[in-house]
Design a protein around this motif. Sequence first.
Motif, mmCIF file in Angstrom:
data_model
loop_
_atom_site.group_PDB
_atom_site.id
_atom_site.type_symbol
_atom_site.label_atom_id
_atom_site.label_comp_id
_atom_site.label_asym_id
_atom_site.label_seq_id
_atom_site.Cartn_x
_atom_site.Cartn_y
_atom_site.Cartn_z
ATOM 1 N N THR A 1 -8.210 8.841 4.580
ATOM 2 C CA THR A 1 -7.122 8.682 3.920
ATOM 3 C C THR A 1 -6.668 7.307 4.083
ATOM 4 N N ARG A 2 -7.165 6.766 5.063
ATOM 5 C CA ARG A 2 -6.575 5.070 5.221
ATOM 6 C C ARG A 2 -7.529 4.384 4.653
ATOM 7 N N LYS A 3 -8.923 4.803 4.639
ATOM 8 C CA LYS A 3 -9.897 4.040 3.757
ATOM 9 C C LYS A 3 -9.783 4.192 2.609
ATOM 10 N N ALA A 4 -9.319 5.125 1.903
ATOM 11 C CA ALA A 4 -9.070 5.265 0.424
ATOM 12 C C ALA A 4 -7.883 4.400 -0.077
ATOM 13 N N GLY A 5 -7.369 3.557 1.063
ATOM 14 C CA GLY A 5 -6.265 2.465 0.469
ATOM 15 C C GLY A 5 -5.067 2.738 0.602
ATOM 16 N N ASN A 6 -4.522 3.590 1.637
ATOM 17 C CA ASN A 6 -3.145 4.068 1.895
ATOM 18 C C ASN A 6 -2.801 3.741 3.269
ATOM 19 N N ASP A 7 -1.685 3.512 3.544
ATOM 20 C CA ASP A 7 -0.936 3.448 4.841
ATOM 21 C C ASP A 7 -0.714 5.028 5.220
ATOM 22 N N VAL A 8 -1.225 5.231 6.601
ATOM 23 C CA VAL A 8 -1.167 6.596 6.963
ATOM 24 C C VAL A 8 -0.228 6.641 8.153
ATOM 25 N N VAL A 9 0.574 7.834 8.023
ATOM 26 C CA VAL A 9 1.450 8.148 9.347
ATOM 27 C C VAL A 9 1.212 9.556 9.625
ATOM 28 N N ALA A 10 0.486 9.855 10.655
ATOM 29 C CA ALA A 10 0.059 11.188 11.035
ATOM 30 C C ALA A 10 1.059 11.726 12.050
ATOM 31 N N VAL A 11 1.834 13.094 11.706
ATOM 32 C CA VAL A 11 2.660 13.695 12.560
ATOM 33 C C VAL A 11 2.003 14.812 13.165
ATOM 34 N N VAL A 12 2.136 14.971 14.417
ATOM 35 C CA VAL A 12 1.322 16.088 14.951
ATOM 36 C C VAL A 12 2.032 17.185 15.695
ATOM 37 N N MET B 1 0.846 -1.126 0.073
ATOM 38 C CA MET B 1 -0.093 0.103 -0.010
ATOM 39 C C MET B 1 0.884 1.332 0.043
ATOM 40 N N PRO B 2 0.621 2.214 -0.772
ATOM 41 C CA PRO B 2 1.419 3.557 -0.745
ATOM 42 C C PRO B 2 1.332 4.081 0.726
ATOM 43 N N VAL B 3 2.510 4.675 1.158
ATOM 44 C CA VAL B 3 2.396 5.339 2.365
ATOM 45 C C VAL B 3 2.275 6.996 2.184
ATOM 46 N N ILE B 4 1.503 7.506 2.860
ATOM 47 C CA ILE B 4 1.076 8.863 2.865
ATOM 48 C C ILE B 4 1.407 9.299 4.390
ATOM 49 N N VAL B 5 2.264 10.425 4.522
ATOM 50 C CA VAL B 5 2.640 11.001 5.566
ATOM 51 C C VAL B 5 1.823 12.422 5.730
ATOM 52 N N GLN B 6 0.914 12.578 6.779
ATOM 53 C CA GLN B 6 0.080 13.868 6.810
ATOM 54 C C GLN B 6 0.370 14.477 8.120
ATOM 55 N N LYS B 7 0.965 15.851 8.098
ATOM 56 C CA LYS B 7 1.220 16.292 9.098
ATOM 57 C C LYS B 7 0.233 17.666 9.738
ATOM 58 N N PHE B 8 -0.315 17.441 11.046
ATOM 59 C CA PHE B 8 -1.159 18.537 11.307
ATOM 60 C C PHE B 8 -0.569 19.729 12.583
ATOM 61 N N GLY B 9 -0.559 20.875 12.077
ATOM 62 C CA GLY B 9 0.038 21.864 12.910
ATOM 63 C C GLY B 9 -0.636 22.340 14.212
ATOM 64 N N GLY B 10 -0.192 22.871 14.896
ATOM 65 C CA GLY B 10 -0.721 23.253 16.071
ATOM 66 C C GLY B 10 -2.447 23.688 16.370
ATOM 67 N N SER B 11 -2.510 24.657 15.127
ATOM 68 C CA SER B 11 -4.057 25.035 15.373
ATOM 69 C C SER B 11 -4.849 23.996 14.658
ATOM 70 N N SER B 12 -4.323 23.197 13.941
ATOM 71 C CA SER B 12 -5.484 22.010 13.430
ATOM 72 C C SER B 12 -5.680 21.083 14.667
ATOM 73 N N VAL B 13 -5.112 21.123 15.560
ATOM 74 C CA VAL B 13 -5.197 20.180 16.693
ATOM 75 C C VAL B 13 -5.563 21.066 18.015
ATOM 76 N N ALA B 14 -5.989 22.216 17.823
ATOM 77 C CA ALA B 14 -5.847 23.296 18.973
ATOM 78 C C ALA B 14 -6.907 22.960 20.275
#
Length: 404
Positions: A29-40, A1-14
Amino acid sequence: MPVIVQKFGGSSVADTDRIKLVARRVVDTRKAGNDVVAVVSAMGKTTDSLLSMATEINPSPSTRELDMLLTVGERITTALLSMAIQSLGVDAISFTGSQCGIMTSASHSNARIIEVRPFRVADELEAGKVVIVAGFQGTSYKREITTLGRGGSDTTAVALAAALGAQQCEIYSDIEAVHTADPRVVLDALKLSEVTYDEMLNLARHGARVLNAEAVEFARRSGIALYTKSTFEPGSVGTVVRANPPVNERAVTGVTSRQDVLALEVQTPPDGTGAMERLLSLDDPAPLYVCSGFGGSCADLFVYSDREGIDVGQRLTQALEGFEGETRLVRDLGTVTLVGDALSTVSDRRDWVNCLAGLARPLGVVATPNAVTVLVPGDEVDGLVRALHSTCVNGSETDSDSDR
Ligand code: ASP
Ligand code: MG
């Protein structure tokens, strides 16, 4: 599965509502068929509040203890986001930087990533989980917890994307795109749909806050495309940062600035030595610019970026203890930089010079082929940004790649 890294900044997780929203984005993103790494990042202004608590207790706290303190911010977000994703019925696991094998230099509060050993992340992706990673932190080879400098979560995301062989890295924040100037300062700043690594690197190094400079360097080295995106306006178009130059080449990419600058002017006695060596060998704080021979005779100007929680001026004064020459510390300065891949070939450079000539008190100029920076009093920064933008960006025909 393709790997997607998504980074969420401070205001996105306030707050917890926003964390739930981010969880939904990650699950989609996971359900669309990707391996997901979320960096926060840390929630909202958490890092700032932790810093001010530290300086209330000790005006000049040790950077080791600051790192122990600040890394907690990101760790809170990882656990909460993991819980939010689990409550949507998707398996998730949270990790600190050190658990992800992010190995850094030993320099506390400003460490650089040296290598990433992402074995645990890869194992958990393999096991079908979404992996949530605390940004902005790692561990030194002596097992000390380190941080990567303010805004360092971007770097975590790109370094992990490279180590996992991800094709792309998405940077989510409240700023959807890179602009020709800070849109809060220049109301008619243009959105840039695509910029090269070099353009982005220069913008970031000289103060643009959308992406962290070290992160862009990492992306360039490993050829990872960076996509800036708005967390709360999923439909809006962001900026792609990659190697291909934009279709229509432009001389000027944009105007950036910093407000957090201080300068140390050093007059070395004719047969004296020491100041230059001492200041340049400091790992922290390291100068942004050194203008040698500034002000005639033998004066040197060392320009630094002020750092929250760390009294840069005091550290410089300590480093120069016993130095025989004269020194003068000037605070509350700023820099304004004109950035462009082909700046040295701009035919109408007179505009730039004219703009500069109109300045009340220019304190120094540093020019490279891709960036021209002027040092000015902090309160003159915004005015100069607007003047330069209207002359060199709006006034040129080189911005046809841009759209609003
Ligand atoms: N929380 C850290 C900061 O505020 C790191 C980051 O957000 O990237 O600088
Ligand atoms: Mg941040």
